[in-house]
Scaffold this motif. Sequence first.
Motif, mmCIF file in Angstrom:
data_model
loop_
_atom_site.group_PDB
_atom_site.id
_atom_site.type_symbol
_atom_site.label_atom_id
_atom_site.label_comp_id
_atom_site.label_asym_id
_atom_site.label_seq_id
_atom_site.Cartn_x
_atom_site.Cartn_y
_atom_site.Cartn_z
ATOM 1 N N LYS A 168 0.906 -1.523 -0.076
ATOM 2 C CA LYS A 168 0.111 0.057 0.045
ATOM 3 C C LYS A 168 0.433 1.471 0.062
ATOM 4 O O LYS A 168 0.705 1.857 -0.588
ATOM 5 N N LYS A 169 2.494 1.101 0.243
ATOM 6 C CA LYS A 169 2.702 2.607 1.041
ATOM 7 C C LYS A 169 2.925 2.909 -0.395
ATOM 8 O O LYS A 169 3.927 3.935 -0.960
ATOM 9 N N TYR A 170 3.623 1.708 -1.519
ATOM 10 C CA TYR A 170 3.941 1.935 -2.509
ATOM 11 C C TYR A 170 3.299 2.105 -4.158
ATOM 12 O O TYR A 170 3.656 2.154 -5.232
ATOM 13 N N ASN A 171 2.241 1.267 -3.544
ATOM 14 C CA ASN A 171 0.854 1.626 -4.667
ATOM 15 C C ASN A 171 0.999 0.251 -5.529
ATOM 16 O O ASN A 171 1.438 0.583 -6.697
ATOM 17 N N ALA A 172 1.877 -0.612 -5.609
ATOM 18 C CA ALA A 172 2.484 -1.504 -6.023
ATOM 19 C C ALA A 172 1.290 -2.454 -6.687
ATOM 20 O O ALA A 172 -0.114 -2.777 -5.831
#
Length: 465
Positions: free
Chosen positions: A115-119
């Motif tokens: 979620k942090k990197y919108n992976a």
Amino acid sequence: MQDAENFIRRHQLLSTVRTAVIGVSGGPDSLALLHFLWKRSSLYNISIIAASFDHQLRGDESARELAFVQRFCEERAITFEGGQGDVASFQKKHHLSLQTAARSCRYAFFEKVMKKYNADALALAHHGDDQVETMLMRMTRGSEGFSSAGIPVRRPFAGGEIIRPFLGITKDQIEHYCKVEKLFPVYDPSNESEKYVRNRFRKNILPFLKQENPNVHERFQYLSETISEDEAYILELAKIELEKVLIRQTEGKIELSVSAFNKMPIPLQKRGITLILNYLYKLNPSSLSSVHKENFLGLLGSEHPSGSLHFPSGLVVSRTYDRCLLSFEPIKREEESGFDYSLELPGHVELPNGLLTAEITDREPALLRGKDVFVFSMNDVSLPLRVRSRRPGDRMAIAGVGSRKLKDIFIDAKVPQEERKVWPVVVDANGNIIWLPGLKHKRRHTINHSEHWVILHFQKNRHDV
């Protein structure tokens, strides 16, 4: 690594991925996957993030492995995310096995990084040997359906998906890659201990299979994909057929027709049970097994008209004649559902299972027929009338038969136990039973045009579907 590239291309694992998180422990499998995707990041047009989690189960040793992965990434300018968690405390708090607790903590960390990197994807390094071991372990335990297919190539996760690019290659190929690329992974000593089931399969079963067929991992992977495809198709068929079987479906409760269910083909019956249990449990308890499903099939297929089963987490499966109820709700005692109402003429009474109405007419209602309607002369019945629930010892006088117990009438009509408790019993002023809506009524006398007539009508509630 041509085999890995072919596998990725065949399953289109990276065709829509722009940012991928790689789960890395520092061992040969995950380190090779990180290096493999890093070297080909421009080819696949992807950005990669390495994510490593310390379970804090091996003290300084696991901490050093986390630091090793971080240095590996720094030397290659790979974005790195590290995390740690007290898995032992988490295990104790939630009463889980150590492996389940470790997996829960690790995947929670991966989700956070995703979620942090919108992976778009989380790439994990499960390989062909892992697939063989997993499928054999699950077959031995008696798994079925999707579970018997082993490790999926891809599955939804954290708004993206988990992908496994190495499922098409073996452990030996990965070790060879590490040597060629001069990678120096760390090794977890627990992988050598035969106290773990997987390690026993790895050391004792897998070598024999590879001796018989060096490419056995390819056959197991093909079998895995075939099972998954077949299972998805059969489940869709089961969903369609199950709609025809269900009588009632509410939160925590499902009621179905036994006869309709038994007409379904056996493969659809088995998947239907899976769908029902998935709906009721949301997350199936670990103690739920194929034995429970077999017992369920046995209950519905039994010649005995009634019976019950107790499943994990308080789920009760109760069959009465043609109906089977699955519910977490405790069964109410009979005395708790008792009722006794006065029936005005004209008037109506709302009952637990429907509405009973009374009308008065001076015309001949000769055309009124049906089990839910009872017409009688006011001269033939002692008024006033009452509507009540059944009572112990209840009997009813039936023309040409004599007196019969209500219990026997219900049994002959195959009325489920739960419905008997709220079935309306209409009695006259003397307490004589004159009507069981839908079942029996006292004998009607010849219609006389000069008399007043009473029309009783019972409308049963429809089930929520």
